[in-house]
Motif scaffolding. Structure first.
Motif, PDB file in Angstrom:
ATOM      1  N   ILE A 123       0.822  -1.212   0.000  1.00  0.00           N
ATOM      2  CA  ILE A 123       0.000   0.000   0.000  1.00  0.00           C
ATOM      3  C   ILE A 123       0.855   1.260   0.000  1.00  0.00           C
ATOM      4  O   ILE A 123       0.368   2.342  -0.298  1.00  0.00           O
ATOM      5  N   ALA A 124       2.133   1.145   0.362  1.00  0.00           N
ATOM      6  CA  ALA A 124       3.029   2.307   0.392  1.00  0.00           C
ATOM      7  C   ALA A 124       3.400   2.718  -1.024  1.00  0.00           C
ATOM      8  O   ALA A 124       3.357   1.914  -1.968  1.00  0.00           O
ATOM      9  N   ASP A 125       3.760   3.987  -1.193  1.00  0.00           N
ATOM     10  CA  ASP A 125       4.213   4.479  -2.493  1.00  0.00           C
ATOM     11  C   ASP A 125       5.348   5.473  -2.285  1.00  0.00           C
ATOM     12  O   ASP A 125       5.834   5.660  -1.163  1.00  0.00           O
ATOM     13  N   ASP A 126       5.777   6.100  -3.364  1.00  0.00           N
ATOM     14  CA  ASP A 126       6.910   7.027  -3.286  1.00  0.00           C
ATOM     15  C   ASP A 126       6.602   8.219  -2.382  1.00  0.00           C
ATOM     16  O   ASP A 126       7.506   8.772  -1.749  1.00  0.00           O
ATOM     17  N   HIS A 127       5.359   8.622  -2.328  1.00  0.00           N
ATOM     18  CA  HIS A 127       4.989   9.771  -1.510  1.00  0.00           C
ATOM     19  C   HIS A 127       4.998   9.422  -0.024  1.00  0.00           C
ATOM     20  O   HIS A 127       5.541  10.180   0.796  1.00  0.00           O
ATOM     21  N   THR A 128       4.408   8.295   0.339  1.00  0.00           N
ATOM     22  CA  THR A 128       4.275   7.957   1.760  1.00  0.00           C
ATOM     23  C   THR A 128       5.555   7.396   2.354  1.00  0.00           C
ATOM     24  O   THR A 128       5.820   7.572   3.541  1.00  0.00           O
ATOM     25  N   GLY A 129       6.355   6.698   1.540  1.00  0.00           N
ATOM     26  CA  GLY A 129       7.493   5.966   2.084  1.00  0.00           C
ATOM     27  C   GLY A 129       7.032   4.639   2.664  1.00  0.00           C
ATOM     28  O   GLY A 129       5.826   4.348   2.730  1.00  0.00           O
ATOM     29  N   PRO A 130       7.965   3.792   3.125  1.00  0.00           N
ATOM     30  CA  PRO A 130       7.610   2.445   3.597  1.00  0.00           C
ATOM     31  C   PRO A 130       7.110   2.436   5.041  1.00  0.00           C
ATOM     32  O   PRO A 130       7.200   3.434   5.756  1.00  0.00           O
ATOM     33  N   ASP A 131       6.582   1.270   5.433  1.00  0.00           N
ATOM     34  CA  ASP A 131       6.211   0.998   6.839  1.00  0.00           C
ATOM     35  C   ASP A 131       5.257   2.059   7.394  1.00  0.00           C
ATOM     36  O   ASP A 131       5.554   2.751   8.373  1.00  0.00           O
ATOM     37  N   ILE A 132       4.084   2.144   6.791  1.00  0.00           N
ATOM     38  CA  ILE A 132       3.141   3.205   7.184  1.00  0.00           C
ATOM     39  C   ILE A 132       1.921   2.620   7.908  1.00  0.00           C
ATOM     40  O   ILE A 132       0.803   3.103   7.740  1.00  0.00           O
ATOM     41  N   TRP A 133       2.145   1.577   8.735  1.00  0.00           N
ATOM     42  CA  TRP A 133       1.012   1.058   9.489  1.00  0.00           C
ATOM     43  C   TRP A 133       0.452   2.096  10.450  1.00  0.00           C
ATOM     44  O   TRP A 133      -0.720   2.070  10.795  1.00  0.00           O
ATOM     45  N   PHE A 149     -13.006   3.063   5.880  1.00  0.00           N
ATOM     46  CA  PHE A 149     -13.334   4.340   5.244  1.00  0.00           C
ATOM     47  C   PHE A 149     -12.342   4.525   4.095  1.00  0.00           C
ATOM     48  O   PHE A 149     -11.232   5.032   4.290  1.00  0.00           O
ATOM     49  N   ALA A 150     -12.734   4.074   2.905  1.00  0.00           N
ATOM     50  CA  ALA A 150     -11.829   4.112   1.752  1.00  0.00           C
ATOM     51  C   ALA A 150     -11.370   5.538   1.488  1.00  0.00           C
ATOM     52  O   ALA A 150     -12.157   6.490   1.553  1.00  0.00           O
ATOM     53  N   ARG A 151     -10.094   5.674   1.184  1.00  0.00           N
ATOM     54  CA  ARG A 151      -9.476   6.993   1.017  1.00  0.00           C
ATOM     55  C   ARG A 151      -9.322   7.339  -0.458  1.00  0.00           C
ATOM     56  O   ARG A 151      -8.993   6.507  -1.293  1.00  0.00           O
ATOM     57  N   ARG A 152      -9.578   8.614  -0.772  1.00  0.00           N
ATOM     58  CA  ARG A 152      -9.274   9.147  -2.100  1.00  0.00           C
ATOM     59  C   ARG A 152      -7.899   9.794  -2.057  1.00  0.00           C
ATOM     60  O   ARG A 152      -7.647  10.690  -1.250  1.00  0.00           O
ATOM     61  N   LYS A 153      -7.007   9.359  -2.916  1.00  0.00           N
ATOM     62  CA  LYS A 153      -5.644   9.862  -2.896  1.00  0.00           C
ATOM     63  C   LYS A 153      -5.543  11.220  -3.569  1.00  0.00           C
ATOM     64  O   LYS A 153      -6.154  11.477  -4.603  1.00  0.00           O
ATOM     65  N   ARG A 154      -4.760  12.126  -2.935  1.00  0.00           N
ATOM     66  CA  ARG A 154      -4.439  13.405  -3.572  1.00  0.00           C
ATOM     67  C   ARG A 154      -3.143  13.317  -4.341  1.00  0.00           C
ATOM     68  O   ARG A 154      -2.884  14.103  -5.238  1.00  0.00           O
ATOM     69  N   HIS A 155      -2.286  12.372  -3.969  1.00  0.00           N
ATOM     70  CA  HIS A 155      -0.999  12.199  -4.631  1.00  0.00           C
ATOM     71  C   HIS A 155      -0.997  10.870  -5.380  1.00  0.00           C
ATOM     72  O   HIS A 155      -1.642   9.908  -4.964  1.00  0.00           O
ATOM     73  N   SER A 156      -0.289  10.805  -6.460  1.00  0.00           N
ATOM     74  CA  SER A 156      -0.195   9.579  -7.231  1.00  0.00           C
ATOM     75  C   SER A 156       1.267   9.283  -7.536  1.00  0.00           C
ATOM     76  O   SER A 156       2.035  10.196  -7.859  1.00  0.00           O
ATOM     77  N   SER A 157       1.637   8.036  -7.439  1.00  0.00           N
ATOM     78  CA  SER A 157       3.005   7.640  -7.766  1.00  0.00           C
ATOM     79  C   SER A 157       3.149   7.282  -9.228  1.00  0.00           C
ATOM     80  O   SER A 157       4.195   6.843  -9.699  1.00  0.00           O
ATOM     81  N   ASN A 158       2.076   7.478 -10.015  1.00  0.00           N
ATOM     82  CA  ASN A 158       2.099   7.095 -11.420  1.00  0.00           C
ATOM     83  C   ASN A 158       2.411   8.265 -12.341  1.00  0.00           C
ATOM     84  O   ASN A 158       2.481   8.114 -13.547  1.00  0.00           O
ATOM     85  N   GLY A 159       2.519   9.477 -11.738  1.00  0.00           N
ATOM     86  CA  GLY A 159       2.727  10.663 -12.555  1.00  0.00           C
ATOM     87  C   GLY A 159       4.133  10.757 -13.107  1.00  0.00           C
ATOM     88  O   GLY A 159       5.038  10.090 -12.712  1.00  0.00           O
TER      89      GLY A 159
END
Length: 378
Positions: free
Chosen positions: A318-328, A368-378
Motif C-alpha cells: 500500500i506504500a508508495d513514493d509519496h508515503t514511504g515504507p512501513d506506514i502502518w 473508510f476508503a481513502r481518495r488519494k491526492r498524490h499519485s506515484s504514477n505521474g
C-alpha cells in the motif's frame, strides 16, 4: 410508501447487518442490545455521512466487510473496540463549525494589530473612531485564499456575507496575473467608496486557509537543501508583487481549521526558520482546533493488541513514493485514529483506509476508503 414503513424497513436492514456483525464478534443477546444501540447512534449522526462510500453503501456494510478480513475472533474484537473507543470522526457540521471560527480569530488579530499601531489598549479599538476606521480599511485589505479544495473557502464566504467582499476571496492559491489585476481594481473601487481614496490599493494581509494538517510537511518543509511546500510556492509566485499588489511587509496569515499537535509544533518551528530567510513577508499561523497528542497510537500505546494488529495486518504494497515504507501508523507515523467526513487522511493508521492491490498476499480492506491526492504514477 408511508414514511413509517420506510423507517421500519431501514431499521430491519440495519438490524440484520448488525446481527451478522454480532455473529462475527460472537455477541450474546445482551451484548447485541447494548452495542446496537450505541453504534447505531454514531452511524446515524456521523458514519453514514462519509463521502467516500460508494452509492447505496452505508457504514454497517463497510463494517461487516472490514471485520470479515480478520481471521481470528480476538483480531475482530480488537478492531471493533478500536472503532468504538478510539475513532474520531469529524462530521460536516463539525467541520463547518471550525470554519466559522476563522473570522473571530481574524477579528481578534486585527484589533491587536491596530491597538499596537495606535498605542492604545485593546478595548479602545471598539471605541475610538480612528481605530474603527483603520480596522475597516484593514479588513478590506485582507485577501482570503484557499490552499486546497478542502479549505471550505466557499463555506467561509457564505458565513461572512456582508462582512467581507466576494472580491477578496480566492478559491485557489495559484492566482493568475489577470486575477491579481481584477482583485486590485476591485480593492481600489471598494476603498474609494469607503472614503479611503488616498490609500494605496494593495493587500496588507493574505490569509492562506486549509482544512487539515497531520504532519505539517505539505505546508512547509526543508528537504535536500531547499524549501518546499505550499507556503514556499506562494512566496515564490508572489514576492514580486510586494509594493504593487501587496503592501510592504505584507502578513501571510496561515490558518488550518484542524491540525494535530505534531503538525502545529512542526509548522511553527519551520515557519520561524523560514521567516528568518525570507523576510519580504511577515508570518503568522493559527488553528481553529488542535487535536491533543494523547490520541496518537504508537509503539507505546496502552492497547498492546491494537499495536500488534496494526503491524501484523499490514500490506507493504500500500506504500508508495509519496508515503514511504512501513506506514502502518500512517504517513509520517502520525498514528491518528481520524476520519474526516470528505476523506480519510493518510496520516491516520492504515487499517482504517488502506486497500491492497489485487494479488497481494495479505488483502487489506478499508473501513473508510481513502481518495488519494498524490499519485506515484505521474
Amino acid at each position: 410508501m408511508p414514511e413509517s414503513e420506510k423507517y421500519a424497513q431501514a431499521f430491519m436492514k440495519n438490524e440484520l447487518a448488525f446481527t451478522l456483525i454480532g455473529q462475527q464478534l460472537q455477541w450474546s443477546d445482551s451484548d447485541f442490545e447494548k452495542e446496537f444501540r450505541e453504534l447505531q447512534l454514531m452511524v446515524d449522526h456521523k458514519y453514514d455521512s462519509y463521502q467516500g462510500f460508494q452509492p447505496a453503501t452505508r457504514f454497517h456494510v463497510a463494517l461487516l466487510n472490514w471485520l470479515s478480513q480478520f481471521p481470528t475472533l480476538p483480531q475482530r474484537q480488537t478492531a471493533y473496540n478500536f472503532v468504538k473507543d478510539r475513532l474520531i470522526f469529524i462530521s460536516q457540521r463539525e467541520m463547518h463549525h471550525l470554519v466559522s471560527m476563522l473570522m473571530p480569530i481574524v477579528e481578534r488579530l486585527e484589533r491587536k494589530r491596530i491597538a499596537a499601531e495606535l498605542r492604545i489598549p485593546l478595548f479602545q479599538t471598539e471605541l475610538q473612531p480612528a481605530a474603527t476606521s483603520r480596522i475597516e480599511l484593514l479588513r478590506r485589505r485582507t485577501l482570503f485564499v484557499g490552499l486546497s479544495d478542502g479549505a471550505r473557502i466557499d463555506v467561509f464566504r457564505r458565513y461572512n456575507e456582508g462582512r467581507i467582499s466576494n472580491e477578496q476571496v480566492v478559491a485557489f492559491s495559484e492566482i493568475s496575473d489577470n486575477k491579481w489585476v481584477d482583485l486590485q481594481q476591485e480593492l481600489k473601487k471598494s476603498i474609494a467608496r469607503r472614503g479611503f481614496s488616498d490609500e494605496n490599493p494593495w493587500f496588507e494581509v493574505v490569509c492562506l486557509v486549509d482544512d487539515f494538517s497531520g504532519s505539517g510537511s505539505s505546508l512547509l518543509r526543508y528537504k535536500n537543501g531547499e524549501w518546499k511546500g505550499k507556503i514556499y510556492k506562494f512566496y515564490e509566485a508572489n514576492k514580486s508583487r510586494i509594493k504593487d499588489k501587496l503592501a510592504p511587509n505584507c502578513l501571510l496569515h496561515i490558518h488550518h481549521h484542524l491540525a494535530t499537535e505534531q503538525a502545529k509544533c512542526q509548522i511553527e518551528e519551520d515557519l520561524e526558520r523560514f521567516s528568518k530567510e525570507f523576510q519580504e513577508f511577515e508570518y503568522m499561523v493559527t488553528f481553529s482546533f488542535v487535536l491533543p497528542g494523547d490520541i496518537v497510537i504508537n509503539d507505546n500505546d496502552h492497547c498492546v493488541d491494537l499495536v500488534e494488529l496494526l503491524k501484523s495486518w499490514y500490506d507493504a504494497g500500500i506504500a508508495d513514493d509519496h508515503t514511504g515504507p512501513d506506514i502502518w501508523y500512517g504517513y509520517k507515523n502520525c498514528g491518528l485514529p481520524l476520519v474526516l467526513e470528505h476523506n480519510t487522511p493518510n496520516n491516520s493508521v492504515a487499517l482504517l483506509w488502506a486497500t491492497s492491490k489485487d494479488g497481494a498476499n495479505l488483502q487489506m480492506k478499508p473501513l473508510f476508503a481513502r481518495r488519494k491526492r498524490h499519485s506515484s504514477n505521474g
